[in-house]
Design a protein around this motif. Structure first.
Motif, PDB file in Angstrom:
ATOM      1  N   THR A  86       9.588   0.329   9.189  1.00 58.31           N
ATOM      2  CA  THR A  86      10.657  -0.534   9.586  1.00 58.31           C
ATOM      3  C   THR A  86      11.864  -0.489   8.807  1.00 58.31           C
ATOM      4  O   THR A  86      12.942   0.009   9.594  1.00 58.31           O
ATOM      5  N   LEU A  87      11.990  -0.166   7.290  1.00 55.50           N
ATOM      6  CA  LEU A  87      13.309  -0.006   6.788  1.00 55.50           C
ATOM      7  C   LEU A  87      13.660   1.531   6.897  1.00 55.50           C
ATOM      8  O   LEU A  87      14.706   1.613   6.924  1.00 55.50           O
ATOM      9  N   SER A  88      12.826   2.437   7.164  1.00 56.86           N
ATOM     10  CA  SER A  88      13.050   3.772   7.747  1.00 56.86           C
ATOM     11  C   SER A  88      14.045   3.880   8.938  1.00 56.86           C
ATOM     12  O   SER A  88      15.004   4.559   8.986  1.00 56.86           O
ATOM     13  N   ALA A  89      13.433   2.909   9.758  1.00 51.53           N
ATOM     14  CA  ALA A  89      14.317   2.893  11.119  1.00 51.53           C
ATOM     15  C   ALA A  89      15.608   2.254  11.030  1.00 51.53           C
ATOM     16  O   ALA A  89      16.535   2.777  11.623  1.00 51.53           O
ATOM     17  N   VAL A  90      15.649   1.175  10.279  1.00 51.77           N
ATOM     18  CA  VAL A  90      16.784   0.415   9.969  1.00 51.77           C
ATOM     19  C   VAL A  90      17.739   1.415   9.177  1.00 51.77           C
ATOM     20  O   VAL A  90      18.952   1.380   9.612  1.00 51.77           O
ATOM     21  N   SER A  91      17.185   1.953   8.391  1.00 48.48           N
ATOM     22  CA  SER A  91      18.389   2.730   7.613  1.00 48.48           C
ATOM     23  C   SER A  91      18.458   4.491   7.751  1.00 48.48           C
ATOM     24  O   SER A  91      19.681   4.740   7.550  1.00 48.48           O
ATOM     25  N   GLY A  92      17.685   4.794   8.985  1.00 41.71           N
ATOM     26  CA  GLY A  92      17.799   6.104   9.284  1.00 41.71           C
ATOM     27  C   GLY A  92      17.486   7.187   8.101  1.00 41.71           C
ATOM     28  O   GLY A  92      18.055   8.475   8.320  1.00 41.71           O
ATOM     29  N   ARG A  93      16.804   6.505   7.274  1.00 44.15           N
ATOM     30  CA  ARG A  93      16.098   7.601   5.976  1.00 44.15           C
ATOM     31  C   ARG A  93      14.600   7.856   6.284  1.00 44.15           C
ATOM     32  O   ARG A  93      14.089   6.787   6.566  1.00 44.15           O
ATOM     33  N   ASP A  94      14.278   8.826   5.929  1.00 47.05           N
ATOM     34  CA  ASP A  94      12.739   8.977   5.988  1.00 47.05           C
ATOM     35  C   ASP A  94      12.052   8.107   5.090  1.00 47.05           C
ATOM     36  O   ASP A  94      12.737   7.878   3.881  1.00 47.05           O
ATOM     37  N   ARG A  95      10.741   7.804   5.157  1.00 47.08           N
ATOM     38  CA  ARG A  95      10.366   6.651   4.349  1.00 47.08           C
ATOM     39  C   ARG A  95      10.071   7.007   3.114  1.00 47.08           C
ATOM     40  O   ARG A  95      10.509   6.157   2.238  1.00 47.08           O
ATOM     41  N   TRP A  96       9.745   8.140   2.608  1.00 52.67           N
ATOM     42  CA  TRP A  96       9.470   8.506   1.161  1.00 52.67           C
ATOM     43  C   TRP A  96      10.763   8.905   0.437  1.00 52.67           C
ATOM     44  O   TRP A  96      10.983   8.531  -0.730  1.00 52.67           O
ATOM     45  N   GLU A 127       0.806  -1.105   0.144  1.00 54.71           N
ATOM     46  CA  GLU A 127      -0.066  -0.106   0.234  1.00 54.71           C
ATOM     47  C   GLU A 127       1.050   1.247   0.083  1.00 54.71           C
ATOM     48  O   GLU A 127       0.624   1.905  -0.883  1.00 54.71           O
ATOM     49  N   GLU A 128       1.829   1.203   0.722  1.00 56.82           N
ATOM     50  CA  GLU A 128       2.741   2.318   0.900  1.00 56.82           C
ATOM     51  C   GLU A 128       3.728   2.488  -0.412  1.00 56.82           C
ATOM     52  O   GLU A 128       3.848   3.738  -0.765  1.00 56.82           O
ATOM     53  N   ASP A 129       4.001   1.407  -1.060  1.00 53.62           N
ATOM     54  CA  ASP A 129       4.559   1.665  -2.321  1.00 53.62           C
ATOM     55  C   ASP A 129       3.812   2.110  -3.225  1.00 53.62           C
ATOM     56  O   ASP A 129       4.055   3.036  -4.101  1.00 53.62           O
ATOM     57  N   ALA A 130       2.618   1.556  -3.257  1.00 51.35           N
ATOM     58  CA  ALA A 130       1.711   2.017  -4.512  1.00 51.35           C
ATOM     59  C   ALA A 130       1.285   3.454  -4.210  1.00 51.35           C
ATOM     60  O   ALA A 130       1.171   4.316  -5.254  1.00 51.35           O
ATOM     61  N   LEU A 131       1.080   3.993  -2.972  1.00 51.28           N
ATOM     62  CA  LEU A 131       0.852   5.538  -2.606  1.00 51.28           C
ATOM     63  C   LEU A 131       1.878   6.306  -3.134  1.00 51.28           C
ATOM     64  O   LEU A 131       1.668   7.206  -3.550  1.00 51.28           O
ATOM     65  N   TYR A 132       3.076   5.809  -3.020  1.00 48.70           N
ATOM     66  CA  TYR A 132       4.318   6.667  -3.362  1.00 48.70           C
ATOM     67  C   TYR A 132       4.147   6.965  -4.719  1.00 48.70           C
ATOM     68  O   TYR A 132       4.406   7.909  -5.496  1.00 48.70           O
ATOM     69  N   ASP A 133       3.971   5.711  -5.508  1.00 48.17           N
ATOM     70  CA  ASP A 133       3.847   5.961  -7.055  1.00 48.17           C
ATOM     71  C   ASP A 133       2.752   6.699  -7.455  1.00 48.17           C
ATOM     72  O   ASP A 133       2.796   7.614  -8.211  1.00 48.17           O
TER      73      ASP A 133
END
Length: 272
Positions: free
Chosen positions: A187-197, A139-145
């Protein structure tokens, strides 16, 4: 008492939780009175003609186009022919779009209907059948697109941005080892230290695919190895992190062009 035609009308809601409300409906005649949402209403007519008044003119939505009704715009809805009309619709909080666009004006599609194939493609995964679940990362992926496509189709332009390879690689390595878990963009944002979008944008630019697709491909690769080892399809699906066998089967066919059952038989035949 409802009329005979009204008794044929129906509305169904997606049962899977998510940030985006998804519905499918059928109306045999008059659908609804003039009203407005505080969300985007983005949808697709599946059959028939869907007629509505919008910003001073009457529009007619046909299968193959994409409806994009701007937040807080008055509109109604009715069948354009005696066959009635069936459609699917998404209701999306503008704040979700704004978090991705980062303060740019909300995209506006003139007339409320677009024939642009980019917009049709960007809504494809969110406008699938209600019986098909949409997990959080998808859903988040599609929302970005969708947000970025709305901006492009609506005429917005983007500045060139630098990509953060180190943080994107950190997210990719996490997916490589944890793909069977419930991975979200948060989760990936927390792991990478980068904001989600920003991470989602960087990932696509650096690895040629989205985080969701990358997770799905790792799961499918693992499924294939498990099937080759002799596990059942149901066992392979659960072990790889899919919600169930049918979810795995849909992704298998969509990505690999054959069903997992046929793949299993091919493996068995090759060993006979």
């Amino acid at each position: 008492m409802p009329s005979a035609s009204e008794s044929k009308d129906w509305v169904k809601f997606a049962q899977t939780p998510g940030k985006i409300e998804r519905i499918e409906a059928y109306f045999s005649g008059h659908g609804y009175e003039p009203h407005r949402h505080d969300t985007y209403a983005i949808g697709r007519t599946l059959s028939g003609v869907q007629s509505f008044h919008y910003r001073g003119s009457q529009q007619h939505s046909l299968p193959g186009g994409t409806m994009v009704l701007h937040p807080d715009e008055l509109h109604d809805g009715e069948a354009g022919t005696i066959e009635g009309f069936q459609y699917r619709m998404l209701y999306i909080d503008p704040a979700l779009i704004q978090k991705i666009l980062g303060g740019k004006p909300l995209p506006f599609i003139p007339g409320g209907i677009s024939s642009d194939p980019r917009l049709f493609a960007a809504t494809e995964s969110l406008l699938k059948g209600l019986e098909e679940s949409v997990d959080t990362l998808e859903e988040e992926d599609a929302l970005y697109d969708l947000a970025n496509t709305l901006a492009m189709v609506g005429g917005q332009r983007f500045r060139r941005c630098a990509f953060d390879y180190r943080r994107a690689e950190r997210a990719r390595e996490y997916i490589q080892t944890e793909f069977s878990q419930n991975i979200t963009l948060e989760t990936l944002s927390a792991v990478s230290g980068r904001d989600r979008w920003s991470l989602s944008r960087d990932f696509r630019a650096l690895y040629g695919t989205s985080p969701y697709r990358y997770v799905t491909m790792r799961r499918l690769e693992y499924c294939r190895r498990l099937i080759e080892k002799g596990l059942s399809l149901a066992e392979a699906a659960v072990e790889a992190g899919f919600s169930d066998q049918s979810h795995m089967t849909r992704q298998f066919i969509k990505t690999l062009g054959i069903s997992p059952g046929r793949w299993q038989k091919i493996i068995q035949n090759s060993r006979a």
